[in-house]
Each structure stands twice: as structure tokens, then as C-alpha cells.
Design an enzyme around this catalytic site. Structure first.
Site, PDB file in Angstrom:
ATOM      1  N   CYS A  32      58.831   5.261  16.835  1.00 44.70           N
ATOM      2  CA  CYS A  32      60.167   5.505  17.395  1.00 44.70           C
ATOM      3  C   CYS A  32      61.258   5.372  16.335  1.00 44.70           C
ATOM      4  O   CYS A  32      62.343   4.839  16.609  1.00 44.70           O
ATOM      5  CB  CYS A  32      60.474   4.580  18.566  1.00 44.70           C
ATOM      6  SG  CYS A  32      59.366   4.808  19.933  1.00 44.70           S
ATOM      7  N   HIS A  45      65.501   2.068  14.992  1.00 48.94           N
ATOM      8  CA  HIS A  45      64.664   2.508  16.104  1.00 48.94           C
ATOM      9  C   HIS A  45      65.490   3.523  16.903  1.00 48.94           C
ATOM     10  O   HIS A  45      66.719   3.424  16.958  1.00 48.94           O
ATOM     11  CB  HIS A  45      64.348   1.282  16.969  1.00 48.94           C
ATOM     12  CG  HIS A  45      63.380   1.501  18.074  1.00 48.94           C
ATOM     13  ND1 HIS A  45      63.729   2.078  19.274  1.00 48.94           N
ATOM     14  CD2 HIS A  45      62.063   1.207  18.176  1.00 48.94           C
ATOM     15  CE1 HIS A  45      62.670   2.113  20.061  1.00 48.94           C
ATOM     16  NE2 HIS A  45      61.637   1.594  19.425  1.00 48.94           N
ATOM     17  N   GLN A  63      63.538  -6.911  16.886  1.00 46.87           N
ATOM     18  CA  GLN A  63      62.478  -7.448  16.025  1.00 46.87           C
ATOM     19  C   GLN A  63      62.929  -8.729  15.328  1.00 46.87           C
ATOM     20  O   GLN A  63      62.227  -9.227  14.449  1.00 46.87           O
ATOM     21  CB  GLN A  63      62.064  -6.416  14.962  1.00 46.87           C
ATOM     22  CG  GLN A  63      61.531  -5.125  15.516  1.00 46.87           C
ATOM     23  CD  GLN A  63      60.172  -5.283  16.203  1.00 46.87           C
ATOM     24  OE1 GLN A  63      59.468  -6.266  16.018  1.00 46.87           O
ATOM     25  NE2 GLN A  63      59.810  -4.308  17.020  1.00 46.87           N
ATOM     26  N   LYS A  66      59.088  -8.672  23.592  1.00 47.24           N
ATOM     27  CA  LYS A  66      58.737  -8.808  22.168  1.00 47.24           C
ATOM     28  C   LYS A  66      58.860 -10.258  21.717  1.00 47.24           C
ATOM     29  O   LYS A  66      58.627 -10.579  20.556  1.00 47.24           O
ATOM     30  CB  LYS A  66      59.633  -7.914  21.304  1.00 47.24           C
ATOM     31  CG  LYS A  66      59.381  -6.417  21.526  1.00 47.24           C
ATOM     32  CD  LYS A  66      60.219  -5.608  20.577  1.00 47.24           C
ATOM     33  CE  LYS A  66      60.362  -4.158  20.990  1.00 47.24           C
ATOM     34  NZ  LYS A  66      59.164  -3.364  20.751  1.00 47.24           N
ATOM     35  N   ASP A  77      70.934  -4.895  16.418  1.00 49.40           N
ATOM     36  CA  ASP A  77      69.745  -4.698  17.240  1.00 49.40           C
ATOM     37  C   ASP A  77      68.735  -5.765  16.810  1.00 49.40           C
ATOM     38  O   ASP A  77      68.133  -5.673  15.745  1.00 49.40           O
ATOM     39  CB  ASP A  77      69.195  -3.283  16.998  1.00 49.40           C
ATOM     40  CG  ASP A  77      67.841  -3.076  17.664  1.00 49.40           C
ATOM     41  OD1 ASP A  77      67.348  -4.007  18.319  1.00 49.40           O
ATOM     42  OD2 ASP A  77      67.275  -1.966  17.512  1.00 49.40           O
TER      43      ASP A  77
HETATM   44  N1  PLP Z   1      64.939  -1.816  18.461  1.00 51.62           N
HETATM   45  C1  PLP Z   1      63.868  -2.077  17.695  1.00 51.62           C
HETATM   46  C2  PLP Z   1      64.073  -2.434  16.254  1.00 51.62           C
HETATM   47  C3  PLP Z   1      62.587  -2.006  18.236  1.00 51.62           C
HETATM   48  O1  PLP Z   1      61.529  -2.263  17.476  1.00 51.62           O
HETATM   49  C4  PLP Z   1      62.451  -1.659  19.613  1.00 51.62           C
HETATM   50  C5  PLP Z   1      61.114  -1.516  20.194  1.00 51.62           C
HETATM   51  O2  PLP Z   1      60.124  -1.358  19.501  1.00 51.62           O
HETATM   52  C6  PLP Z   1      63.601  -1.420  20.356  1.00 51.62           C
HETATM   53  C7  PLP Z   1      64.833  -1.491  19.749  1.00 51.62           C
HETATM   54  C8  PLP Z   1      63.526  -1.067  21.797  1.00 51.62           C
HETATM   55  O3  PLP Z   1      63.007  -2.139  22.537  1.00 51.62           O
HETATM   56  P1  PLP Z   1      62.597  -1.936  24.059  1.00 51.62           P
HETATM   57  O4  PLP Z   1      61.617  -0.803  24.082  1.00 51.62           O
HETATM   58  O5  PLP Z   1      61.986  -3.238  24.436  1.00 51.62           O
HETATM   59  O6  PLP Z   1      63.831  -1.630  24.808  1.00 51.62           O
END
Ligand code: PLP
Length: 406
Positions: free
Chosen positions: A364, A123, A203, A226, A200
Site C-alpha cells: 500500500c 502509506h 507503525q 497494529k 501517521d
Molecule cells: N499508515 C501506515 C504507515 C500503515 O502501515 C498502515 C497500515 O499498514 C496504515 C497507515 C493504515 O492502517 P489501517 O489499515 O489500520 O487503517
């Protein structure tokens, strides 16, 4: 069935509405999950009874709010099985946690010519912060590729490691492909070469049981929204030795020990990384979400979501012209697809009019979408409150898309 779906759905008021005269089907859970009444009530109770700024207060409300806040931290520690509560830092989300590590780690440890390894399936939140800090420090960002089915190419990843590698930052679960990366194995390999690993987990935490001690990761980042909690709250787990070494990310109240005109000393962990008034309602809501997940049981959630995924794959594979992105054997409960050459926005708009919320676009993760040479995908991401019948309705909607574009 490990739990009663109608009882669960009754906990999520938003799911009982109709849109376009049809029952809402919510398949955009990878973007954000819906919130159970337990979370909504915890937040309103907090404002009705306990609202106060926390820490340093001697009066009743401040002490009560502080206790709730710190109990929540301990429950999150238990949830991810961290050693110590001070290894759990509250942030405003996964993005802030990732930015914090990239910025503070980069400032302290990256020198010109050093290398950071990430992957093509990240992401933007775990890609751009590293790209920027590498640029600032004259370091090199190396990007591991994927195999055709969306698994991480481990051979490629390992071949990128050199004696200049300072950190590996990768996702636990891809938000586009659903691939669950073998992070434990990657961490063990990296550690054998003395390299720390950031995961990270944005998910990860809502779909699979996460045990940071077992994984032995150095950092693990996730968002509350999430995992059925509120927006604007997230977590950075970091091993004590790393958090001790990293410089603060932001400065202000609470994160200081002593401030004189000449100099400032910083507070102990985790407060060194929690500048300013924190999102107390967010932490209270996150705690309620966490309790909700624990009551259901992460193993039960995983088993049920696997059933949903299996059913979706079977149903959608039977539709001609479906192109799937991400078919790795270890996969979280989402499907990313295109219907023939139909643009994902067109498909998503028609599906929406049938009362079904899916996400379309690059999610993203532009480097990954560019890798496939497509404009984006349609993504249906499932949660434990979704049903087999809802998936069948999506399959019908996809067929409708095909007919309309014939
Ligand atoms: N990392 C992953 C794999 C994601 O799917 C997301 C959001 O979709 C993020 C990071 C960023 O999360 P946030 O927008 O809640 O900061």
C-alpha cells in the site's frame, strides 16, 4: 534480554500452532500484530458481563460500559502523553483518522492554490486522502523525496515549504523501509513557519515510545490492530485548538448537542467526532493491549526489537544477491528485500510453504515502490514475540528460494 520470551509467547495462543507441519513463524506484524489472551479475554468478558450501548444510559450496565470506555480513553491519553482526554478521538483505525483530518482540515482551511506537503514514503492511507482533498479544493500536493538509504530527504522537504503551505502530513515510521523519521525536528521546523504537522503513527506506537506533548505534533493517528489490540478501532490525537476548529467528519447520534428542524449544534470534544454507536469492544480490547504494552515497557520492546533487527541484517547481508530497501540508521524492526531478480510473490510463496508468514507486494505504498522501479518487496516485520531462531529460519528459507530459482 529485557523480558522472558517463552512467557510472552505463551500469551499469544495463535503462535503455538503448526502450519504445513512446521511451527508457524509470524513475520507479518506490520500488517497486523497477533493478540495476547489478555486482549481476547477482555473482549469476551465485556460481552459476557458488561455489554451495553454507552453514554446517556442511566442503568447499571450502561454506566459500567461507559465508565470502562472513558477510562480506556484516559489510559490511551496517558500512553501517548496527551494533555487532555478530549484530545483522544476513537475512530475505526489509522485510515479513518487520516481521512478525518484530511477531509475536515481540507474543508475548513484549503483554498485554491494552497499547498499540502507529504512524502514519497507514505502509506496510501496518508496519501490518497490528501490527493483527493487537494483535487477537490484546487490545492497542490507536494511530495518530499528520500535519500538512497531510505531516509527522508529533509533538505528537499524543507525546500518545498512556501507561504502557501497549509499542513505537512508524514509518517512516523515507514511501513516499507522501516525508516524512523525525525518528526520532532520536522515539527519544530514547520512550527517555526506557522505550519501544523500531522503524523501517521500506524507503525510508530507499537515499536517506539510516543509522547505527543514532547513531539508537539498537531495530529497523531494510529490503529489498534497494529499494537496487539483488535481490528476496527483506532485513535486520532489532535490538539484541542485544532479539533475545536475542524468541522465534524460524520454526523449522526452522539455527535450532536441540539437538533431542531432548522439547525444542529454539535457536541463537545471528543464526541463531535464520534458519530453513532462506537466500537466499545474495540476500545475495551485496545485498553487491554495498551496495558500489556505498558507492562512490557516500550523501551524494553524497542531494545529487544533492535536486537532482532540487528541479527536479521547480519544474517541476510551474508546471503549473496540480497537487495535491501531501507537501510537508514534510525530504523524500526523490519526488513524489506528482494532476492536477486526473483519476483517477490514467488519468493513469498516459497517462504510461506516453509511455515513463515511474510508480506509481499507494494505494501500500500505504490508511489514509493514506483520510485524504486520494482514490482514490490518481500517484507519481514518483527514483533517482541519473535526470536533470533525464527530469523535464522527465515535466512534458511531465503537460501532455499535462491536454490530453487537457480
Ligand atoms: N499508515 C501506515 C504507515 C500503515 O502501515 C498502515 C497500515 O499498514 C496504515 C497507515 C493504515 O492502517 P489501517 O489499515 O489500520 O487503517
Amino acid at each position: 534480554m529485557p523480558f522472558n520470551i517463552s512467557d510472552i509467547r505463551a500469551d499469544f495462543p495463535i503462535l503455538s500452532q503448526t502450519i504445513y507441519k512446521r511451527p508457524l513463524i509470524y513475520f507479518d506484524n506490520a500488517a497486523t500484530t497477533q493478540k495476547p489472551v489478555q486482549v481476547i479475554r477482555a473482549i469476551s468478558n465485556y460481552y459476557e458481563q458488561d455489554n451495553c450501548n454507552i453514554h446517556r444510559g442511566v442503568h447499571y450496565l450502561s454506566v459500567k460500559a461507559t465508565e470502562a470506555f472513558e477510562e480506556a480513553r484516559n489510559e490511551i491519553r496517558e500512553f501517548i502523553n496527551a494533555h487532555a482526554t478530549h484530545e483522544v478521538v476513537f475512530t475505526k483505525g489509522a485510515s479513518e483518522s487520516l481521512n478525518l483530518v484530511a477531509s475536515s482540515f481540507g474543508k475548513k482551511f484549503l483554498k485554491p492554490g494552497d499547498e499540502v506537503i507529504t512524502t514519497i514514503m507514505e502509506h496510501h492511507s496518508n496519501f490518497v486522502p490528501w490527493q483527493m482533498i487537494c483535487e477537490e479544493k484546487g490545492a497542490v500536493l507536494k511530495v518530499a523525496g528520500i535519500l538512497p538509504d531510505g531516509q527522508l530527504d529533509l533538505e528537499h522537504l524543507y525546500s518545498l515549504i512556501s507561504d502557501r503551505t497549509r499542513i505537512i502530513a508524514l509518517t512516523h515510521v515507514s511501513n516499507v523501509l522501516g525508516t524512523i523519521n525525525p518528526v520532532k525536528e520536522i515539527i519544530a521546523h514547520a512550527h517555526s513557519k506557522g505550519i501544523p504537522v500531522l503524523i501517521d503513527g500506524a507503525q510508530g506506537v507499537s515499536h517506539i515510545p510516543v509522547d505527543v506533548t514532547d513531539l508537539d505534533c498537531d495530529f497523531y493517528c494510529f490503529s489498534g490492530h497494529k499494537m496487539y489490540g483488535p481490528m476496527g478501532i483506532g485513535v486520532l490525537y489532535g490538539k484541542e485548538r485544532w479539533l475545536e476548529e475542524l468541522p465534524p467528519y460524520q454526523t449522526g447520534g452522539e455527535m450532536v448537542k441540539d437538533v431542531t428542524v432548522e439547525r444542529t449544534t454539535f457536541n463537545e470534544l471528543p464526541f463531535k467526532f464520534e458519530a453513532g454507536t462506537p466500537n466499545v469492544e474495540g476500545v475495551i480490547g485496545l485498553r487491554a493491549a495498551n496495558q500489556y504494552l505498558r507492562n512490557l515497557g516500550m523501551d524494553n520492546i524497542r531494545a529487544y526489537e533492535d536486537e532482532l533487527l540487528k541479527h536479521a541484517v547480519e544474517r541476510f547481508s551474508a546471503i549473496e544477491d540480497m537487495r535491501f530497501y531501507g537501510t537508514a540508521p534510525e530504523k524500526a524492526s523490519l526488513v524489506s528485500f528482494l532476492v536477486g531478480d526473483i519476483h517477490p510473490f514467488d519468493a513469498g510463496t516459497i517462504i510461506d510453504k516453509m511455515g513463515i508468514a511474510v508480506r509481499t507486494g507494494h505494501h500500500c505504498a505504490q508511489p514509493l515502490i514506483d520510485h524504486f522501479g520494482i514490482p514490490g518487496t518481500v517484507r519481514a516485520s518483527f514483533a517482541f514475540y519473535n526470536t533470533i531462531e525464527e530469523i535464522d529460519k527465515l535466512a534458511e528459507a531465503v537460501k532455499r528460494v535462491k536454490t530453487m530459482f537457480k
